[in-house]
Enzyme design. Structure first.
Site, PDB file in Angstrom:
ATOM      1  N   THR A  65      -6.592   0.751  11.547  1.00 26.68           N
ATOM      2  CA  THR A  65      -6.756   0.898  10.087  1.00 26.68           C
ATOM      3  C   THR A  65      -6.836  -0.430   9.341  1.00 26.68           C
ATOM      4  OG1 THR A  65      -4.366   0.982   9.865  1.00 26.68           O
ATOM      5  CG2 THR A  65      -5.516   3.101   9.993  1.00 26.68           C
ATOM      6  N   CYS A  68       0.868  -1.176   0.000  1.00 28.39           N
ATOM      7  CA  CYS A  68       0.000   0.000   0.000  1.00 28.39           C
ATOM      8  C   CYS A  68       0.914   1.238   0.000  1.00 28.39           C
ATOM      9  CB  CYS A  68      -0.862  -0.001   1.266  1.00 28.39           C
ATOM     10  SG  CYS A  68       0.155   0.021   2.745  1.00 28.39           S
ATOM     11  N   GLU A 106      -0.137  -0.421  16.371  1.00 26.66           N
ATOM     12  CA  GLU A 106      -0.913   0.768  15.983  1.00 26.66           C
ATOM     13  C   GLU A 106      -1.885   1.174  17.102  1.00 26.66           C
ATOM     14  OE1 GLU A 106      -3.001   0.623  12.165  1.00 26.66           O
ATOM     15  OE2 GLU A 106      -4.504   1.966  13.031  1.00 26.66           O
ATOM     16  N   CYS A 114      -8.403   1.696   6.401  1.00 22.01           N
ATOM     17  CA  CYS A 114      -7.857   2.441   5.256  1.00 22.01           C
ATOM     18  C   CYS A 114      -8.282   1.837   3.922  1.00 22.01           C
ATOM     19  CB  CYS A 114      -6.338   2.503   5.374  1.00 22.01           C
ATOM     20  SG  CYS A 114      -5.554   0.962   4.916  1.00 22.01           S
ATOM     21  N   ASN A 151      -3.460  -6.947   8.694  1.00 17.38           N
ATOM     22  CA  ASN A 151      -4.299  -6.942   7.485  1.00 17.38           C
ATOM     23  C   ASN A 151      -4.177  -8.253   6.717  1.00 17.38           C
ATOM     24  OD1 ASN A 151      -2.799  -6.380   4.683  1.00 17.38           O
ATOM     25  ND2 ASN A 151      -1.593  -5.466   6.325  1.00 17.38           N
ATOM     26  N   HIS A 159      -1.624  -4.677  19.493  1.00 19.30           N
ATOM     27  CA  HIS A 159      -1.092  -4.300  18.171  1.00 19.30           C
ATOM     28  C   HIS A 159      -0.418  -2.937  18.282  1.00 19.30           C
ATOM     29  CE1 HIS A 159      -0.926  -3.025  13.958  1.00 19.30           C
ATOM     30  NE2 HIS A 159      -0.940  -4.315  13.664  1.00 19.30           N
TER      31      HIS A 159
END
Ligand code: SF4
EC number: 1.17.7.4
Length: 345
Positions: free
Chosen positions: A173, A21, A135, A203, A233, A133
Site C-alpha cells: 500500500t 493517515c 506488510e 492507498c 511511505n 517489509h
C-alpha cells in the site's frame, strides 16, 4: 546562519496532506484504548506503526513491542500492527493462549482479501513490494503458494508463472506510485494478459502525500521529510521529492537531526511527513526553520482527506460491554465492569 532574523525570500512550502493517515490514527488510538481498557501491559507485535516517537510514547504508557508472537507470555493481550499479519500469526496467538486485537489497516486487509480471492481462483499473484517489509510478509502469508514478490522493475526478468493467461498483480500500500507503474508496464510487456487489482492497492494516503510533494518539489531546493527510516511511505516521499526536482531531500525523525549545512544557498524548503508521523514533530521542524529565517509558511494542498476508520472490532465490542455495564451499575443493577481482555479469535 542568521538565527532569529526574518529573511526576505526565505520560505517554507508545507505539504497538505501530510502526517497521520486514517489507518495509523486508528492503530495508535487502539493501543491507547487497550491500555485504558485492560491496563498495562499490552503487547504489540511489531511496531504498531513505523515511527520511533510514537513507539517510544506508547512504551512509556505501558505497551510492550515484540517481534515474535512467542515472546508474549500466555494469557496476555497481543495487538497486531497496522501492517497486517499472515494467518499463521493468528494461529501462533491461538496456540499461545493469547487474546488478540487486530489493528491491521482496513486498506491492508483489502489487499489480503484480494490475494485470497485470486489464489482461490488459482491465479499466479505478482505482489509488487519491498522484500522483508512487514506488510509484504503478511500479504504473502495469505497465499504463499500463489504469490511471488516483485521488488521493482529490475525483478521482472526473473518472474516465471505457470499460466500467462492467469496472472494478476497486487501491491504493497505504501509504494511510489510512479515506480509501481513502471514495474507494472514491464510486467505487462512480459505477460500481456496480466490483470490489475480491482481497485488501487497503493492507498489514498500514500498517493496524496506523494502528490503534494511532487507539487512542491519543483520549487523547493530542499525537501525535509519527517519520518522514520523503517517507514516505507516516508522513504518514498524522499525519492519523489528528488524526482520532482528538489536538489536535496532528507528524512529526519526529529528537528534535532537537521543539519545547518543543508540550508546553504536554499531559499525555499519543502516540509512534509510520512503517514505515521504525529504533527508535533512537524511543528518542531517548522520552529527550527523559523529560527533560521524561514518564517514564511505557504501550504501546498494536493487533496482533502476525510477518511476515518472505526476501532478494531474486539475493542469496539469490549468498550460497548463496558459502557453497558456502567449504565447498569448507575441504574443500581450492580453489574461488574467488563474488565477482561478480548478472547483469542
Ligand atoms: S498508509 Fe495507507 S495502508 Fe498504511 S495504514 Fe495508512 S491508510 Fe492504511
Amino acid at each position: 546562519m542568521d538565527h532569529m532574523t526574518a529573511s526576505p525570500g526565505r520560505r517554507v512550502l508545507l505539504a497538505a496532506p501530510r502526517g497521520y493517515c486514517a489507518g495509523v490514527d486508528r492503530a495508535v488510538i487502539a493501543v491507547e484504548k487497550a491500555l485504558e481498557q485492560y491496563g498495562a501491559p499490552v503487547y504489540v507485535r511489531h511496531e504498531i506503526v513505523h515511527n520511533k516517537y510514537v513507539v517510544q510514547t506508547l512504551e512509556k504508557k505501558g505497551a510492550i513491542f515484540v517481534e515474535r508472537t512467542e515472546e508474549v507470555p500466555p494469557g496476555n493481550i497481543v495487538m497486531f500492527s497496522a501492517h497486517g499479519v499472515a494467518p499463521v500469526v493468528h494461529d501462533e496467538a491461538r496456540r499461545g493462549r493469547l487474546a488478540t486485537i487486530d489493528a491491521t489497516c482496513p486498506l491492508v486487509t483489502k489487499v489480503h482479501k484480494e490475494a485470497v480471492r485470486f489464489a482461490d481462483d488459482d491465479y499466479d499473484i505478482l505482489l509488487i513490494g519491498h522484500e522483508g517489509h512487514e506488510e509484504v510478509i503478511g500479504t504473502s502469508g495469505e497465499a504463499p503458494d500463489h504469490i511471488q514478490l516483485v521488488d521493482g522493475p529490475g525483478d521482472v526478468a526473473g518472474v516465471e508463472v505457470r499460466d500467462p493467461s492467469k496472472v494478476v498483480w497486487l501491491s504493497q500500500t505504501t509504494l511510489s506510485v510512479d515506480e509501481t507503474m513502471e514495474t507494472v508496464d514491464a510486467l505487462k510487456e512480459k505477460f500481456p494478459q496480466l490483470i490489475s487489482p480491482p481497485s488501487d492497492d497503493i492507498c489514498y494516503a500514500t498517493q496524496n502525500r506523494q502528490l503534494a510533494v511532487k507539487q512542491m518539489g519543483a520549487e523547493a531546493e530542499l525537501v525535509i521529510v519527517v519520518g522514520s527510516r523503517n517507514s516505507s511511505n516516508s522513504k518514498r516521499l524522499v525519492e519523489v521529492a528528488k524526482l520532482a526536482g528538489a536538489r536535496e531531500s532528507f528524512l529526519v525523525d526529529f528537528a534535532s537531526e537537521i543539519e545547518e549545512a543543508w540550508l546553504e544557498g536554499v531559499t525555499t524548503v519543502g516540509v512534509t511527513s510520512g503517514a505515521s508521523v504525529p504533527e508535533v514533530l512537524v511543528e518542531e521542524v517548522l520552529a527550527w526553520l523559523a529560527e533560521r529565517g524561514y518564517e514564511d509558511v505557504e501550504l501546498v494542498k494536493a487533496a482533502d482527506e476525510h477518511i476515518t476508520f472505526s476501532l478494531p472490532k474486539e475493542l469496539r465490542r469490549d468498550l460497548r460491554e463496558e459502557a453497558a455495564a456502567l449504565v447498569a451499575q448507575r441504574g443500581g443493577s450492580g453489574a461488574a465492569g467488563a474488565d477482561s481482555p478480548a478472547p483469542a479469535e
